[in-house]
Design a protein around this motif. Structure first.
Motif: not given
Length: 430
Positions: A48-50, A54, A77-79, A83
């Motif tokens: 959940s990077t957006t 986030k 947290q990774l795109e 990920y």
């Protein structure tokens, strides 16, 4: 989301190929630093990077820590693609984070078969019965529960009502021929019909999978997986129909190099009004608004059209869920966090603030967005369901689906070659 499936390769080979440096896992293989300080550190890997997700998730972690002062949640947290690259190496090394994102299906089964994932059936029974059955389905393997959902949904078309109106399209298409007519009507008004993240491949897979379902029905897709044979008429025809669509040049300029959630990617093209449609899951409105401006009341949703003469129906849906799993022998604090995350109060907050569909039965009344309500209604009325192909199948097969379909869209593989390549990989995995 239905992104490229993880592949199990040697740790050194995976690391070298991806140029990875290993991230230290404080929660792997023990109870973290509980022995020295009395604090249990739980490492939580998610994608959940957006925004707003986030920040909402970070606040929820702080809330849990306040309620559990002897627990520290360490968020990583990774795109999506980063990920999966990291997880590929971690799986090969036999070490997973305490809590990690999962889509279920074939990838989760390989992790379970490798003895890396905790069986949550008994540890969550007291409260997991309150979750919607359809949301738990991807995490049930041989009747045992290995993941807890926080979102569920389906893939469909998200479209710009204003651009449709400008092109003279009064209602969304319900048939494939009608869809092609819509594409041509949009092009006639110099409107880019479809945004596609060709670089990431998995968004293109959605078209081929849905077309195969519409031509042969959901049962045909499931039988092909069981037989490890994707050379049947439904799959070849799906490739032919997708090739026909690609031949109309419906995608935005430079789509082969476009990512999904980047400022110049697929979601932003729709969110900024530069493309009329995208085929995406229920998370699309949130990402469109984060990567672009968002469409507000101009955003609409319609299910993937029926193929004339096909055996599939509009009530057969393609999609999946997003959830969390635990590494084997994870501390009780990790289970407690999953319970907190799956509570009615948290689910209501996730629904209202991040746009997910509810997974807790008692939280369904929190859903007010008309588009998401339409998605939820269709999902609950589904007569057939197919998990994302790159998650339903073994990782190598899922990756081959994505790669081959991407080659088809790019014009370097024929429909027959796509079917043969996927079948070959499936049989090699036996």
């Amino acid at each position: 989301m239905g992104d490229p499936a993880l592949s199990r390769r040697g740790f050194l080979a995976a690391s070298a190929a991806a140029g990875l440096g290993m991230t230290a896992l404080s929660g792997c293989g023990g109870d973290s630093d509980e022995g020295s300080s009395g604090i249990t550190t739980v490492e939580w890997w998610n994608i959940s990077t957006t925004q707003p997700t986030k920040d909402v998730w970070a606040a929820l972690a702080k809330k849990f820590e306040a309620q559990n002062p002897k627990v520290k949640i360490k968020i990583v947290q990774l795109e999506n693609d980063a990920y999966k690259s990291k997880m590929t190496a971690l799986i090969a090394s036999g070490k997973l984070p305490d809590i990690f994102h999962t889509w279920g299906g074939g990838v989760l089964r390989q992790q379970v078969d490798a003895g890396l994932v905790e069986d949550l059936t008994d540890r969550t029974k007291e409260w997991a019965d309150g979750l919607l059955p359809v949301a738990k389905e991807p995490y049930l393997l041989d009747g045992r529960l290995y993941g807890i959902p926080f979102d569920s949904g389906m893939v469909g078309f998200w479209y710009n009502k204003a651009l449709f109106e400008r092109a003279g399209v009064s209602t969304p298409p319900t048939t494939w021929n009608g869809f092609l007519d819509t594409v041509e009507a949009l092009k006639a008004k110099n409107i880019t019909p479809i945004a596609l993240a060709g670089k990431e491949k998995w968004p293109g897979m959605y078209y081929w999978a849905y077309l195969a379902m519409r031509v042969g029905g959901a049962e045909a897709v499931q039988k092909a997986a069981e037989d490890k044979d994707f050379t049947g008429p439904a799959f070849v025809r799906a490739g032919q129909l997708l090739k026909e669509l690609a031949g109309l040049q419906p995608f935005q300029k430079g789509f082969l190099g476009a990512a999904y959630s980047d400022p110049n990617g697929q979601a932003a093209a729709v969110g900024n009004g530069k493309a009329a449609m995208e085929l995406m899951g229920q998370w699309a409105p949130v990402v469109e608004a984060d990567a672009g401006k968002g469409l507000g009341d101009d955003l609409g949703f319609f299910p993937f059209p029926a193929v004339e003469g096909g055996k599939g129906s509009l009530t057969e849906v393609f999609g999946g869920a997003n959830g969390h799993a635990l590494r084997r022998d994870a501390p009780q604090a990790a289970v407690d966090f999953l319970r907190f995350f799956a509570s009615e109060a948290t689910d209501r907050e996730l629904v209202t603030k991040t746009g997910v569909l509810p997974v807790v039965t008692a939280a369904e009344s929190a859903l007010t967005d008309p588009n998401l309500t339409a998605v939820q209604k269709q999902l609950k009325a589904a007569t057939g369901f197919q998990l994302y192909l790159d998650q339903a199948y073994a990782p190598a097969v899922g990756q081959e689906v994505n790669d081959s379909v991407a080659a088809l869209v790019a014009g370097s593989k024929s429909p027959e070659q796509v079917a043969e390549s996927i079948t070959k990989t499936a049989k090699e995995e036996q």
